[in-house]
Scaffold this motif. Structure first.
Motif, PDB file in Angstrom:
ATOM      1  N   VAL A   1      88.713  15.236  -6.992  1.00  0.00           N
ATOM      2  CA  VAL A   1      89.820  16.135  -6.661  1.00  0.00           C
ATOM      3  C   VAL A   1      91.111  15.493  -7.147  1.00  0.00           C
ATOM      4  CG1 VAL A   1      91.104  17.242  -4.783  1.00  0.00           C
ATOM      5  CG2 VAL A   1      88.605  17.028  -4.635  1.00  0.00           C
ATOM      6  N   TRP A   2      91.984  16.312  -7.683  1.00  0.00           N
ATOM      7  CA  TRP A   2      93.304  15.835  -8.135  1.00  0.00           C
ATOM      8  C   TRP A   2      94.367  16.627  -7.395  1.00  0.00           C
ATOM      9  CZ3 TRP A   2      95.457  16.639 -13.809  1.00  0.00           C
ATOM     10  CH2 TRP A   2      96.733  16.048 -13.896  1.00  0.00           C
ATOM     11  N   ASP A   3      95.185  15.922  -6.601  1.00  0.00           N
ATOM     12  CA  ASP A   3      96.341  16.534  -5.952  1.00  0.00           C
ATOM     13  C   ASP A   3      97.568  16.102  -6.753  1.00  0.00           C
ATOM     14  OD1 ASP A   3      98.290  17.583  -4.373  1.00  0.00           O
ATOM     15  OD2 ASP A   3      97.719  16.549  -2.541  1.00  0.00           O
TER      16      ASP A   3
ATOM     17  N   VAL B   1      91.673  20.978  -8.583  1.00  0.00           N
ATOM     18  CA  VAL B   1      93.035  20.510  -8.814  1.00  0.00           C
ATOM     19  C   VAL B   1      93.954  21.305  -7.894  1.00  0.00           C
ATOM     20  CG1 VAL B   1      94.964  20.380 -10.440  1.00  0.00           C
ATOM     21  CG2 VAL B   1      92.645  19.834 -11.224  1.00  0.00           C
ATOM     22  N   VAL B   2      94.779  20.612  -7.144  1.00  0.00           N
ATOM     23  CA  VAL B   2      95.756  21.243  -6.258  1.00  0.00           C
ATOM     24  C   VAL B   2      97.147  20.888  -6.749  1.00  0.00           C
ATOM     25  CG1 VAL B   2      96.679  21.355  -3.903  1.00  0.00           C
ATOM     26  CG2 VAL B   2      94.202  21.148  -4.267  1.00  0.00           C
ATOM     27  N   CYS B   3      97.987  21.891  -6.936  1.00  0.00           N
ATOM     28  CA  CYS B   3      99.380  21.657  -7.335  1.00  0.00           C
ATOM     29  C   CYS B   3     100.230  22.701  -6.639  1.00  0.00           C
ATOM     30  CB  CYS B   3      99.532  21.750  -8.847  1.00  0.00           C
ATOM     31  SG  CYS B   3     101.217  21.414  -9.420  1.00  0.00           S
ATOM     32  N   LYS B   4     100.849  22.312  -5.524  1.00  0.00           N
ATOM     33  CA  LYS B   4     101.620  23.245  -4.716  1.00  0.00           C
ATOM     34  C   LYS B   4     103.063  22.789  -4.633  1.00  0.00           C
ATOM     35  CE  LYS B   4      99.709  24.227  -0.752  1.00  0.00           C
ATOM     36  NZ  LYS B   4     100.331  23.008  -0.238  1.00  0.00           N
ATOM     37  N   ASN B   5     103.967  23.765  -4.734  1.00  0.00           N
ATOM     38  CA  ASN B   5     105.399  23.512  -4.578  1.00  0.00           C
ATOM     39  C   ASN B   5     105.931  22.524  -5.619  1.00  0.00           C
ATOM     40  OD1 ASN B   5     105.519  25.093  -2.013  1.00  0.00           O
ATOM     41  ND2 ASN B   5     104.184  23.443  -1.307  1.00  0.00           N
ATOM     42  N   VAL B   6     105.347  22.583  -6.808  1.00  0.00           N
ATOM     43  CA  VAL B   6     105.767  21.733  -7.925  1.00  0.00           C
ATOM     44  C   VAL B   6     106.142  22.583  -9.135  1.00  0.00           C
ATOM     45  CG1 VAL B   6     105.061  19.942  -9.550  1.00  0.00           C
ATOM     46  CG2 VAL B   6     104.343  19.793  -7.166  1.00  0.00           C
ATOM     47  N   LEU B   7     105.271  23.501  -9.503  1.00  0.00           N
ATOM     48  CA  LEU B   7     105.472  24.275 -10.727  1.00  0.00           C
ATOM     49  C   LEU B   7     106.756  25.091 -10.702  1.00  0.00           C
ATOM     50  CD1 LEU B   7     101.820  25.539 -11.347  1.00  0.00           C
ATOM     51  CD2 LEU B   7     103.033  23.718 -12.565  1.00  0.00           C
TER      52      LEU B   7
END
Length: 203
Positions: A32-34, A141-147
């Protein structure tokens, strides 16, 4: 962006963990990649959610890469130590708090994540705009509140990188306000109407 808290946007994380475990059933390693982990609250939340759904041996197959870019160079120390002010942990359900947190010896007013959870999270520095993934064959892959901090074109490039880094059929999770740009919508398919959780399409 460093501001966040434990168990933020819980529904999307719960969906992500549920689908990932189905995908990775029987695998020797669940990767998993955060991306954009800030001070560690989100990757540790993810690790706890996985621990709640996996047995002791199964949980040891989890490898969670937590990454962020920090010009002041202190995110890594904080994430690795996994020590947080007790007042910041009040949102956590009491049964979870009692199971996965312990007081920090000699540091009143602080609690830390227990070793079992902490040892499955690996912090790495990574600048997403460098478009170099920290690994490959990720189930999630989790990417929240970044993009939302990137331009439209940058978001497209970063999402293409995530697509490359995912295992076949792997999942990408983001916040509910984020949409997949139309130029690359063919690379992902939404798997549930209740959350911005997408499955990788194609190779």
């Amino acid at each position: 962006m460093a501001f966040t808290f434990f168990f933020r946007d819980l529904p999307v994380l719960e969906h992500a963990v549920e689908y990932t475990l189905k995908l990775a059933l029987g695998r020797l390693r669940i990767k998993v990649w955060d991306a954009g982990c800030a001070l560690g609250q989100e990757p540790y939340t993810l690790a706890i959610l996985f621990a709640e759904r996996m047995g002791e041996m199964g949980f040891n197959t989890l490898y969670l890469d937590a990454t962020d870019y920090d010009s002041e160079n202190n995110f890594g120390d904080i994430v690795t130590a996994a020590e947080y002010k007790s007042e910041e942990l009040q949102r956590i359900p009491p049964e979870i708090f009692g199971k996965y947190f312990e007081e920090v010896a000699g540091k009143p007013g602080y609690h830390k994540i227990i070793d079992r959870i902490r040892k499955r999270v690996f912090f790495k520095y990574n600048d997403l705009l460098g478009l170099q993934p920290v690994g490959s064959d990720y189930s999630l892959v989790v990417c929240k509140n970044v993009l939302l901090h990137f331009s439209y074109e940058q978001r497209i490039d970063v999402l293409k990188m995530y697509h490359r880094s995912l295992a076949p059929g792997g999942y990408f999770a983001t916040e509910n306000t984020q949409k997949i740009p139309r130029e690359i919508c063919h690379l992902f398919e939404q798997v549930t109407p209740d959350a911005q959780l997408f499955r990788k399409v194609g190779e």
